[in-house]
Structure formats: structure tokens, C-alpha cells
Design a protein around this motif. Structure first.
Motif, PDB file in Angstrom:
ATOM      1  N   GLU A  44      24.425 -18.569   8.212  1.00 24.73           N
ATOM      2  CA  GLU A  44      23.397 -17.655   8.705  1.00 24.73           C
ATOM      3  C   GLU A  44      23.785 -17.206  10.107  1.00 24.73           C
ATOM      4  O   GLU A  44      24.583 -17.871  10.791  1.00 24.73           O
ATOM      5  CB  GLU A  44      22.026 -18.361   8.706  1.00 24.73           C
ATOM      6  N   THR A  47      19.130 -12.757  13.967  1.00 24.93           N
ATOM      7  CA  THR A  47      18.381 -11.628  13.406  1.00 24.93           C
ATOM      8  C   THR A  47      18.708 -10.326  14.138  1.00 24.93           C
ATOM      9  O   THR A  47      18.614  -9.251  13.562  1.00 24.93           O
ATOM     10  CB  THR A  47      16.868 -11.903  13.473  1.00 24.93           C
ATOM     11  N   LEU A  79      18.130  -4.890  15.468  1.00 27.88           N
ATOM     12  CA  LEU A  79      17.847  -5.784  14.348  1.00 27.88           C
ATOM     13  C   LEU A  79      18.916  -5.536  13.280  1.00 27.88           C
ATOM     14  O   LEU A  79      19.285  -4.394  13.030  1.00 27.88           O
ATOM     15  CB  LEU A  79      16.464  -5.506  13.775  1.00 27.88           C
ATOM     16  N   ARG A  80      19.402  -6.583  12.661  1.00 23.98           N
ATOM     17  CA  ARG A  80      20.527  -6.420  11.736  1.00 23.98           C
ATOM     18  C   ARG A  80      20.122  -5.602  10.502  1.00 23.98           C
ATOM     19  O   ARG A  80      19.156  -5.923   9.820  1.00 23.98           O
ATOM     20  CB  ARG A  80      21.074  -7.786  11.312  1.00 23.98           C
ATOM     21  N   PRO A 108      20.034 -13.281   4.150  1.00 25.46           N
ATOM     22  CA  PRO A 108      19.368 -12.869   5.384  1.00 25.46           C
ATOM     23  C   PRO A 108      18.184 -11.941   5.140  1.00 25.46           C
ATOM     24  O   PRO A 108      18.089 -11.277   4.113  1.00 25.46           O
ATOM     25  CB  PRO A 108      20.475 -12.117   6.124  1.00 25.46           C
ATOM     26  N   ARG A 109      17.297 -11.899   6.117  1.00 27.30           N
ATOM     27  CA  ARG A 109      16.244 -10.874   6.187  1.00 27.30           C
ATOM     28  C   ARG A 109      16.825  -9.710   6.987  1.00 27.30           C
ATOM     29  O   ARG A 109      17.304  -9.906   8.106  1.00 27.30           O
ATOM     30  CB  ARG A 109      15.001 -11.435   6.876  1.00 27.30           C
ATOM     31  N   LEU A 110      16.795  -8.497   6.423  1.00 27.61           N
ATOM     32  CA  LEU A 110      17.422  -7.334   7.038  1.00 27.61           C
ATOM     33  C   LEU A 110      16.398  -6.240   7.329  1.00 27.61           C
ATOM     34  O   LEU A 110      15.306  -6.227   6.736  1.00 27.61           O
ATOM     35  CB  LEU A 110      18.529  -6.785   6.128  1.00 27.61           C
ATOM     36  N   GLU A 123      12.059  -3.695   5.500  1.00 23.74           N
ATOM     37  CA  GLU A 123      12.385  -5.098   5.715  1.00 23.74           C
ATOM     38  C   GLU A 123      12.600  -5.720   4.344  1.00 23.74           C
ATOM     39  O   GLU A 123      11.767  -5.567   3.452  1.00 23.74           O
ATOM     40  CB  GLU A 123      11.236  -5.806   6.442  1.00 23.74           C
TER      41      GLU A 123
END
Length: 425
Positions: A44, A47, A79-80, A108-110, A123
Motif C-alpha cells: 500500500e 493516499t 489525491l491519487r 487502494p481507494r482512488l 471515489e
């Protein structure tokens, strides 16, 4: 004084209530199970990253979709929107200390600022799988095999989805034959990625506006009509590294039993700027949704970010489109996961409540899940709660039909009721 308005979720985002988290965890568990079966390790990253990590590396479309800001130190951050640049940065930081080939995955949260629509939110979660340090199509075969096994694990078959495969390298070779410069190739790639959405006429208009001759657009349309490797060979009329790689990949995947899931689609180019070789996208065969997954080879990205020159291949699979597809086919889990035991308190008032809690504690120490009515209440209410909790067995704690040290137990699946010792639960 008027009541305050309810604050809604930001556009393109989601709340995950317990029933939604059950679905989300079902997807994540399916992803992780196959990743580990194929020998990938989980990682990971942060963010948010420095803005420069994305500018010029991911391509203009991604950069336009960035959520970016200045922090209190006046640094430009974002933010990625994807994880591949982070992955490349992490590999570069470790450098030669990493044993190759690397096989890593992440969920991941993108974040991307784009128009929220079906299959695309601002998101979202995305499975990323990447391989670094393999120069042959064995890497692409490993990743595509993992994608297919993953979707099969969710209950999908060859009638439900297809992996469309093409090659940036092959397209680049074809554009070389047409005399298209390196600068103009970037324009062609960007336009091609939009072609399916905007149509042939709009695609030709973009090329014309960028000074690309009509004859080149005609030749490209002919290239996209190719449905077999033999068709491509006839159009190229020359030795082609890209074509050889495609032929080897299709042969290898066919021998592994995946032929029914594959198709050649030369219009697949992927929108990101860093792809250099074989690219692929996974679509539902009903063609009602966006791509389920997509990726390819990006051999130049690590060196462009200051690292050593290393070959790399990867793909991403979003949770939103996958959940839509599985839901449409009735393949998502229904109902609660359930607990092993629900303790219904039917004891007399003089029995200390702590005895019920001790029984719950004992069962949990044996790796059993246990629930009970925190507020007590009538038996009817407790039974309704047990049903709502999806309990497998109901324990009537304090039943006068069970002697000390025993419990009356009902199997809620069969309706069978019996008295057993507490030690046997």
C-alpha cells in the motif's frame, strides 16, 4: 429556528452501510484469494502524492481529473487517481535491494474528478496487480490468467466476459510505416482511447484538427478491422516485434485453457501515456458496462521517474463496474453473514446477567461468533433479533428444560431442538 438541512455525501462518493460492506468484502476477499494463489504480495502507499508524480507521466486525461491542492507548506499535492506511479516510485526507492521479479498487488481507494455516471464514480476502489523484472510475455500471461480466474471465482464464465488484447508496440510500428512522427503518435493514442465513445466521425475530426492526413485515418480504420493475427501480418507486410509478442501470448494462454476468454482487438490502446507494449481490457459480453479491468506493459515508467530501466506489466480492476456486473447476474451475496450462536435470555430474574456474558465469552474463546440482546426484552423480540442477525443456532439461556451446566439449543436451519452440555457447544 429552522432545522438544519441534512448534509449529503459529496457527488460521486458512497456510504458503505453494513449490507454494502458485505458486498465490498466479498469482492476484496475474491481478489485477495486469487492474488495470493498466483504468488503476489500485498502493499500500500499514501493516499496523496506530490503532484509532479502524475504530471507528464499518466497522460493529459488523468491530470485533468486530479483532485490537487497546496498544503500548509505550499507544496503541490494530489489525491491519487491511480496507483501505478506510486508503485513505480516505491520500487525505485528500494532499487537493487529488491529481488526480481516483483509480484505485488494492492486494493487502494482512488480519486478522480470526472462526471459521475454508471460504472464510474469520483471515489472508488481498484485492485492493482503488477510484475516488475520479466521481459517476456510470461508476465502478461500470468496477469491475464489471474484476471480470468478471478472473474471465474465470482461465478462468471466465457459467455459473460472477454479479454480484448492488442499492442501499443504493434500500433507504433504500424504508425511508423505510415510516416507518423513520435509527437503525433501521442495524439493518435489519445484519440484512439476515446474512439469507441465518440465514434469514427469524431475520431477522424480530432486527427484532422491535429494535422494528421485523411489517408492515415483510412489506414487506421483498416488496421482496426483486423480480427486475426494473419490479418495483421498481411497489413504490416514486414517483420514485427509487436506481432510476434501477440502471437506468443495467444499461444501460451491457449495452452493454459483460456482461449475461449480471449479476443484480438486492435482498437484497444489504453488512455495512459506510459504503456509501451501489449495492452488489454476486459469487457462484459453484453457490452452494457465500461471495462471491468484494463492494463498492459509499461517498460519506461520506472526509468522516467528516476529509477533503473526495468520491464513492468500491470492492470487495474475497479469495484464499481464489477459489482454492477455481478449484481445484474445475481452473483452477489444476499443477507447477513450470520453468527454461530444467538443467546436468548429466558432465565429467571434472580439469575445474574453476567452468567450469560460468561457463556458468550466461553464460546468466543472457541472461535465462535456470538450475539445476544443487549437490552434483554421479551422472547419474541429476541427471536426476531436472532433472525435479523442471521444466527445459525439459538441457545435458550436459562431454560427450565435444561439442567445446570446444559443449554437448550435450536438449529434454525433444520428446526431441530435439543439439550446439550455447555462444554459441547
Amino acid at each position: 429556528m429552522p432545522a438544519p438541512e441534512h448534509i449529503q455525501t459529496p457527488k460521486g462518493t458512497r456510504d458503505f452501510y453494513p449490507e454494502d460492506m458485505r458486498i465490498q468484502n466479498h469482492l476484496f476477499e475474491g481478489w485477495r484469494r486469487v492474488c495470493r494463489a498466483f504468488g503476489y504480495e500485498e502493499y500500500e502507499g499514501p493516499t496523496f502524492e506530490h503532484l509532479e508524480l502524475y504530471v507528464g507521466k499518466s497522460g493529459p486525461e488523468i491530470v485533468e481529473q486530479l483532485y490537487h491542492f497546496k498544503d500548509k507548506g505550499d507544496r503541490d499535492l494530489a489525491l491519487r487517481p491511480e496507483l501505478t506511479p506510486t508503485f513505480a516510485r516505491m520500487v525505485n526507492q528500494k532499487g537493487s535491494s529488491l529481488r526480481l521479479p516483483i509480484k505485488w498487488f494492492s486494493i487502494p481507494r482512488l480519486f478522480r474528478y470526472e462526471r459521475a455516471q454508471r460504472g464510474r464514480l469520483r471515489e472508488f476502489f481498484q485492485l492493482n496487480m503488477d510484475i516488475v523484472g520479466c521481459d517476456t510475455v510470461a508476465a502478461e500471461a500470468d496477469l491475464i490468467g489471474a484476471v480470468i480466474e478471478m472473474l471465474k471465482g465470482f461465478g462468471l464464465g466465457s459467455n459473460d466476459f472477454a479479454v480484448r488484447i492488442s499492442s501499443r508496440k504493434l500500433l507504433s510500428e504500424f504508425l511508423d510505416r505510415l510516416g507518423v512522427s513520435s509527437e503525433k503518435k501521442a495524439v493518435v493514442y489519445s484519440a484512439l482511447d476515446k474512439r469507441a465513445k465518440i465514434g469514427e466521425e469524431a475520431f477522424r475530426k480530432i486527427l484532422q484538427e491535429q494535422g494528421i492526413a485523411v489517408g492515415i485515418a483510412d489506414s487506421l480504420e483498416g488496421f482496426f478491422q483486423s480480427r486475426t493475427l494473419e490479418d495483421l501480418e498481411a497489413k504490416l507486410q514486414a517483420q514485427s516485434v509487436g506481432l510476434s509478442e501477440l502471437r506468443e501470448l495467444f499461444s501460451l494462454l491457449g495452452q493454459l485453457g483460456y482461449a475461449d476468454y480471449l479476443s484480438l482487438d486492435t482498437s484497444v490502446v489504453r488512455g495512459l501515456a506510459y504503456y509501451t507494449g501489449i495492452v488489454f481490457e476486459v469487457f462484459d459480453k453484453g457490452q452494457n458496462l465500461r471495462a471491468i479491468a484494463g492494463g498492459g506493459r509499461y517498460d519506461s515508467l520506472l526509468s522516467s521517474l528516476g529509477g533503473s530501466s526495468m520491464s513492468a506489466v500491470g492492470f487495474g480492476m475497479g469495484d464499481v463496474v464489477l459489482a454492477d456486473l455481478l449484481n445484474g447476474k445475481g452473483l452477489l451475496p444476499a443477507g447477513r453473514q450470520g453468527v454461530d450462536y444467538y443467546l436468548a435470555d429466558v432465565s429467571s430474574p434472580d439469575v445474574p446477567r453476567v452468567e450469560l456474558l460468561r457463556l458468550a465469552q466461553t464460546l468466543r474463546s472457541k472461535n465462535r461468533s456470538v450475539a445476544y440482546a443487549l437490552n434483554g426484552g421479551k422472547l419474541k423480540k429476541q427471536l426476531a433479533e436472532a433472525n435479523d442477525q442471521g444466527a445459525r443456532k439459538l441457545v435458550f439461556f436459562g431454560s427450565d428444560r435444561a439442567e445446570a451446566g446444559s443449554c437448550e439449543v435450536k438449529d434454525l436451519a433444520t428446526g431441530e431442538q435439543s439439550v446439550v452440555k455447555e462444554t459441547e457447544l
